[in-house]
Design a protein around this motif. Structure first.
Motif, short mmCIF file in Angstrom:
data_model
loop_
_atom_site.label_atom_id
_atom_site.label_comp_id
_atom_site.label_asym_id
_atom_site.label_seq_id
_atom_site.Cartn_x
_atom_site.Cartn_y
_atom_site.Cartn_z
N ALA A 246 29.97 -33.53 -27.85
CA ALA A 246 29.90 -34.37 -26.64
C ALA A 246 30.82 -34.53 -25.54
O ALA A 246 31.24 -34.31 -24.30
N LEU A 247 31.97 -34.01 -26.04
CA LEU A 247 32.91 -33.69 -25.08
C LEU A 247 32.96 -32.37 -23.89
O LEU A 247 33.94 -32.75 -23.48
N GLU B 258 42.35 -34.50 -26.11
CA GLU B 258 43.50 -35.62 -25.19
C GLU B 258 42.73 -36.40 -24.84
O GLU B 258 41.78 -36.58 -24.66
N VAL B 259 43.82 -38.17 -24.46
CA VAL B 259 43.37 -38.81 -23.76
C VAL B 259 42.83 -38.05 -22.10
O VAL B 259 44.05 -37.65 -22.02
N ASP B 260 42.22 -38.51 -21.60
CA ASP B 260 42.01 -37.83 -19.78
C ASP B 260 42.25 -38.67 -19.49
O ASP B 260 43.06 -39.04 -18.55
N ARG B 261 42.47 -40.51 -19.99
CA ARG B 261 42.49 -41.74 -18.73
C ARG B 261 42.09 -43.00 -19.22
O ARG B 261 41.48 -43.14 -20.39
N ARG C 153 39.09 -35.72 -23.93
CA ARG C 153 38.84 -35.06 -23.05
C ARG C 153 38.78 -33.82 -24.16
O ARG C 153 39.67 -33.62 -24.84
N ILE C 154 37.97 -32.86 -24.20
CA ILE C 154 38.60 -31.75 -25.02
C ILE C 154 39.46 -30.70 -24.16
O ILE C 154 39.70 -30.31 -22.74
N THR C 155 40.76 -29.79 -25.20
CA THR C 155 41.45 -29.05 -24.77
C THR C 155 40.83 -27.68 -24.39
O THR C 155 40.00 -27.60 -25.35
N VAL D 253 38.50 -39.59 -36.45
CA VAL D 253 37.71 -38.26 -35.35
C VAL D 253 38.73 -37.72 -34.47
O VAL D 253 39.83 -36.78 -34.45
N LEU D 254 38.59 -38.24 -33.69
CA LEU D 254 39.60 -38.48 -32.14
C LEU D 254 40.91 -38.26 -32.76
O LEU D 254 41.85 -37.37 -31.71
#
Length: 114
Positions: free
Chosen positions: A15-16, A59-62, A75-77, A48-49
Motif C-alpha cells: 500500500a505504501l 518512516e513518517v512522511d508528515r 512512506r516506505i523507505t 505493523v507500522l
C-alpha cells in the motif's frame, strides 16, 4: 537471507509503495489490494507500522491536523522497497514452482488458472 513477511506486513508495504498514506488510507488500500479478502483492524495496522518503523522499512512522511485530530502519513523507505521487492520475487518464484508442479501432475490443464 531476509525474513519473509506475514500477509499484513506485505500488504501494508505494498500500500505504501505507491505513495505516502495515513492510517485509514492504508486500511482502505489493503482492502482494495486484497480484493476485500483482508480487512486489517486499526490496532493491527498500527502495530505493523510501529514494527516497520523500528526496522527502518517505513518512516513518517508528515503530520497534519484534520478536524482537531493528528493525521500521520507514512512512506516506505528505500530499504522497505528493497525488502518488498525481494519478497515479491520469492513469492513469484514459489508460485511458479507450484503452478509448474500442478500442471506436470495433471491437476491443472495447460493454460489453466495456475
Amino acid at each position: 537471507m531476509t525474513e519473509t513477511f506475514r500477509e499484513p506486513t506485505f500488504l501494508v508495504l505494498t500500500a505504501l509503495a505507491e505513495q505516502p498514506q495515513h492510517g485509514y488510507g492504508v486500511l482502505e488500500d489493503v482492502r482494495r489490494i486484497s480484493d476485500g479478502q483482508v480487512r486489517l483492524r486499526a490496532g493491527t495496522l498500527y502495530a505493523v507500522l510501529d514494527r516497520l518503523r523500528v526496522e527502518g522499512l517505513v518512516e513518517v512522511d508528515r503530520e497534519e491536523v484534520v478536524q482537531s485530530r493528528l493525521r500521520r502519513y507514512y512512506r516506505i523507505t528505500g530499504l522497505g522497497a528493497q525488502r518488498l521487492a525481494e519478497e515479491v520475487f520469492r513469492l513469484r518464484r514459489n508460485a511458479e514452482a507450484a503452478a509448474t508442479r500442478l500442471r506436470n501432475s495433471g491437476f491443472v490443464p495447460e493454460g489453466g488458472p495456475a
